[in-house]
Each structure stands twice: as structure tokens, then as C-alpha cells.
Write a protein that holds these residues in place. Sequence first.
Motif, PDB file in Angstrom:
ATOM      1  N   CYS A  14       0.819  -1.207   0.000  1.00 13.76           N
ATOM      2  CA  CYS A  14       0.000   0.000   0.000  1.00 13.76           C
ATOM      3  C   CYS A  14       0.863   1.272   0.000  1.00 13.76           C
ATOM      4  CB  CYS A  14      -0.956   0.007   1.195  1.00 13.76           C
ATOM      5  SG  CYS A  14      -0.156   0.194   2.810  1.00 13.76           S
ATOM      6  N   GLU A  15       0.176   2.398  -0.001  1.00  7.67           N
ATOM      7  CA  GLU A  15       0.816   3.705   0.099  1.00  7.67           C
ATOM      8  C   GLU A  15       1.611   3.802   1.413  1.00  7.67           C
ATOM      9  OE1 GLU A  15      -2.708   3.496   2.453  1.00  7.67           O
ATOM     10  OE2 GLU A  15      -2.483   3.021   0.321  1.00  7.67           O
ATOM     11  N   HIS A  16       2.647   4.630   1.442  1.00  2.00           N
ATOM     12  CA  HIS A  16       3.458   4.846   2.653  1.00  2.00           C
ATOM     13  C   HIS A  16       4.029   3.539   3.200  1.00  2.00           C
ATOM     14  CE1 HIS A  16       2.178   8.976   2.662  1.00  2.00           C
ATOM     15  NE2 HIS A  16       0.917   8.650   2.839  1.00  2.00           N
ATOM     16  N   ALA A  17       4.340   2.605   2.311  1.00  2.00           N
ATOM     17  CA  ALA A  17       4.845   1.308   2.781  1.00  2.00           C
ATOM     18  C   ALA A  17       5.851   0.769   1.770  1.00  2.00           C
ATOM     19  CB  ALA A  17       3.699   0.320   2.971  1.00  2.00           C
ATOM     20  N   ASP A  18       6.400  -0.401   2.079  1.00  2.87           N
ATOM     21  CA  ASP A  18       7.263  -1.106   1.139  1.00  2.87           C
ATOM     22  C   ASP A  18       7.039  -2.603   1.337  1.00  2.87           C
ATOM     23  OD1 ASP A  18       9.113  -2.316   3.075  1.00  2.87           O
ATOM     24  OD2 ASP A  18       9.812  -0.277   3.427  1.00  2.87           O
ATOM     25  N   PRO A  19       7.655  -3.447   0.511  1.00  3.70           N
ATOM     26  CA  PRO A  19       7.337  -4.881   0.575  1.00  3.70           C
ATOM     27  C   PRO A  19       7.775  -5.574   1.866  1.00  3.70           C
ATOM     28  CG  PRO A  19       8.339  -4.317  -1.537  1.00  3.70           C
ATOM     29  CD  PRO A  19       8.503  -3.140  -0.652  1.00  3.70           C
ATOM     30  N   GLU A  20       8.547  -4.886   2.707  1.00  3.68           N
ATOM     31  CA  GLU A  20       8.992  -5.485   3.968  1.00  3.68           C
ATOM     32  C   GLU A  20       8.000  -5.238   5.101  1.00  3.68           C
ATOM     33  OE1 GLU A  20      11.840  -7.302   3.911  1.00  3.68           O
ATOM     34  OE2 GLU A  20      11.812  -6.752   1.787  1.00  3.68           O
ATOM     35  N   GLN A  21       7.079  -4.322   4.901  1.00  5.43           N
ATOM     36  CA  GLN A  21       6.223  -3.899   6.015  1.00  5.43           C
ATOM     37  C   GLN A  21       4.938  -4.733   6.148  1.00  5.43           C
ATOM     38  OE1 GLN A  21       7.026   0.315   4.809  1.00  5.43           O
ATOM     39  NE2 GLN A  21       6.153   0.708   6.814  1.00  5.43           N
ATOM     40  N   HIS A  22       4.189  -4.410   7.204  1.00  5.83           N
ATOM     41  CA  HIS A  22       2.864  -4.986   7.417  1.00  5.83           C
ATOM     42  C   HIS A  22       2.909  -6.522   7.340  1.00  5.83           C
ATOM     43  CE1 HIS A  22       2.068  -0.831   7.368  1.00  5.83           C
ATOM     44  NE2 HIS A  22       1.915  -0.674   6.082  1.00  5.83           N
ATOM     45  N   TRP A  23       2.019  -7.154   6.582  1.00  7.67           N
ATOM     46  CA  TRP A  23       1.892  -8.616   6.560  1.00  7.67           C
ATOM     47  C   TRP A  23       2.439  -9.242   5.292  1.00  7.67           C
ATOM     48  CZ3 TRP A  23      -0.960  -8.801   2.213  1.00  7.67           C
ATOM     49  CH2 TRP A  23      -1.805  -7.693   1.960  1.00  7.67           C
ATOM     50  N   ALA A  44       7.693   2.297  -6.405  1.00 11.21           N
ATOM     51  CA  ALA A  44       8.643   3.365  -6.093  1.00 11.21           C
ATOM     52  C   ALA A  44       7.990   4.514  -5.320  1.00 11.21           C
ATOM     53  CB  ALA A  44       9.258   3.907  -7.389  1.00 11.21           C
ATOM     54  N   ASP A  45       8.735   5.054  -4.373  1.00 13.26           N
ATOM     55  CA  ASP A  45       8.374   6.305  -3.693  1.00 13.26           C
ATOM     56  C   ASP A  45       6.932   6.299  -3.194  1.00 13.26           C
ATOM     57  OD1 ASP A  45       8.852   8.746  -2.664  1.00 13.26           O
ATOM     58  OD2 ASP A  45       8.905   9.841  -4.555  1.00 13.26           O
ATOM     59  N   GLU A  50       3.123   8.290  -7.580  1.00 10.72           N
ATOM     60  CA  GLU A  50       2.746   8.874  -8.870  1.00 10.72           C
ATOM     61  C   GLU A  50       2.192   7.782  -9.760  1.00 10.72           C
ATOM     62  OE1 GLU A  50       5.193  11.595 -10.991  1.00 10.72           O
ATOM     63  OE2 GLU A  50       6.187  12.269  -9.155  1.00 10.72           O
ATOM     64  N   ALA A  51       1.025   8.058 -10.326  1.00 18.05           N
ATOM     65  CA  ALA A  51       0.285   7.040 -11.075  1.00 18.05           C
ATOM     66  C   ALA A  51       1.129   6.403 -12.176  1.00 18.05           C
ATOM     67  CB  ALA A  51      -0.996   7.648 -11.653  1.00 18.05           C
ATOM     68  N   ALA A  60       7.104  -3.698 -15.029  1.00 19.27           N
ATOM     69  CA  ALA A  60       8.411  -4.345 -14.938  1.00 19.27           C
ATOM     70  C   ALA A  60       8.364  -5.636 -14.121  1.00 19.27           C
ATOM     71  CB  ALA A  60       9.422  -3.375 -14.326  1.00 19.27           C
ATOM     72  N   GLN A  61       7.418  -5.723 -13.182  1.00 20.24           N
ATOM     73  CA  GLN A  61       7.465  -6.819 -12.214  1.00 20.24           C
ATOM     74  C   GLN A  61       6.320  -7.818 -12.293  1.00 20.24           C
ATOM     75  OE1 GLN A  61       8.781  -5.202  -8.140  1.00 20.24           O
ATOM     76  NE2 GLN A  61       8.257  -3.379  -9.315  1.00 20.24           N
ATOM     77  N   LEU A  62       5.169  -7.388 -12.788  1.00 20.39           N
ATOM     78  CA  LEU A  62       4.025  -8.318 -12.872  1.00 20.39           C
ATOM     79  C   LEU A  62       4.089  -9.059 -14.199  1.00 20.39           C
ATOM     80  CD1 LEU A  62       0.748  -6.672 -11.506  1.00 20.39           C
ATOM     81  CD2 LEU A  62       2.025  -8.575 -10.570  1.00 20.39           C
ATOM     82  N   LYS A  63       4.893 -10.119 -14.216  1.00 24.15           N
ATOM     83  CA  LYS A  63       5.177 -10.811 -15.468  1.00 24.15           C
ATOM     84  C   LYS A  63       4.396 -12.118 -15.555  1.00 24.15           C
ATOM     85  CE  LYS A  63       8.588  -8.204 -17.131  1.00 24.15           C
ATOM     86  NZ  LYS A  63       8.203  -7.202 -18.119  1.00 24.15           N
ATOM     87  N   GLU A  64       4.159 -12.551 -16.778  1.00 20.08           N
ATOM     88  CA  GLU A  64       3.569 -13.862 -17.041  1.00 20.08           C
ATOM     89  C   GLU A  64       2.270 -14.078 -16.273  1.00 20.08           C
ATOM     90  OE1 GLU A  64       6.744 -16.843 -16.419  1.00 20.08           O
ATOM     91  OE2 GLU A  64       8.047 -15.151 -16.889  1.00 20.08           O
ATOM     92  N   LEU A  65       1.395 -13.118 -16.369  1.00 15.28           N
ATOM     93  CA  LEU A  65       0.081 -13.282 -15.752  1.00 15.28           C
ATOM     94  C   LEU A  65      -0.742 -14.243 -16.600  1.00 15.28           C
ATOM     95  CD1 LEU A  65      -0.811  -9.594 -14.863  1.00 15.28           C
ATOM     96  CD2 LEU A  65      -0.168 -11.409 -13.275  1.00 15.28           C
TER      97      LEU A  65
END
Length: 195
Positions: A14-23, A44-45, A50-51, A60-65
Motif C-alpha cells: 500500500c501507500e506509505h509502505a514497502d514490501p517489507e512492512q505490514h503482513w 517506487a516512492d 505517482e500514477a 516491470a514486475q508483474l510478469k507472465e500473468l
Amino acid sequence: MSHNSKNKVFIIHCEHADPEQHWYLWLEQHLQNDELVVERIFLADASHPEAEIWQTCLDAQLKELNEQSIVVAHGLSCVAVARFLAKKLKHTTLKAGVFIAGFNDPISPNSEFNAFIEHSAFESGLLRANIQRRLVFFSSNDPVVPVPLTFKFSNLLNAQLIEVAQAGHFRAEDGFREFPQLLQVVQTLVKAELS
């Protein structure tokens, strides 16, 4: 459809977070097994989202859906992911989309996310058609996103609504370093045989 391709779960913070936070890490660790690939996506950021930049990050990261993939998004990333998927899923289907405290309307006239929301329109009909299972979690006392906005987002996607009482915005500071209800839902989705 190849039956040997692995299920894949993408977790988007979510906003104000990064992949290490929360659950996020907790969920990854509890899901990961030989049959399942789990990836946490970095946006990023996230304190000044920014949309267009978030679209680039997702690209760049959601590959092979494909019909084996499950996407889990939280907070502001729900609208970014919805917009991204509406472009991506024109010729492919997704197994499931799980949106936690999602919204795509201005929270208030002076909300910091208004510009982001303004640039994040998406084609909801495409998502209803091409995401096979759609679920939205909401909390009875979300201090960030008013519940009616999450209902509205859920209606757009014609999603199944799941309430978690007193969960705040599903962050660590709301008591969500773990998220057992979500784990259970995703495990069920992974096992589900979809026609």
C-alpha cells in the motif's frame, strides 16, 4: 492450457509502505511451497505515489500473468493494479484478484491521493470478465479509506466483499503484522479448480 505451470501469487503493498512492512513477508512465507511461486512487488516512492511511475513498476514486475496467477493488492495500489490489469488482460484471464481496502474515488477534497486517483481510470467491465474470482476485503473502522468507497470499488468489479471487524487499514500499526483471514482465502483460491 498447460497444467504443469505453477500457480503464482503477487503481493502489492500500500501507500506509505514497502514490501517489507505490514503482513507482506508473513503472507509470502506462509504461502510459499513447491507448487507455488510468491513475489512481493515494489512500488517506487510510496510516500509520494505517482500514477505513471507505479504503472511502470507494475509493468516491470508483474510478469507472465495467466489463469494460474493471483494478484493481492492493498490500499492505493488496488486502483493502480486495476488500471494495469485492465490493459494487460485483454487477451488473457487471471485466476483471482484480491483487493484489500481498495478505492478509486477521492477520499476528501484535499486528499494527498487525488492526483493519483485522477490519473487511474480503468475499464471495469474487462476486469469483471477476465478476473475469474474477485474479492475485496474491508475493515469496519478503516481510518484511511471510508468504507463506502471500498464498497463502490467492489461494486465496480462485481466482487465478493469480506469484512474484517476493527482491522483499521490492515497495517502493522492496526495489529496486522499477520493476516490469517487473507492467508486462508488465498490458499482456497490456489486450490480452486477454475473452469
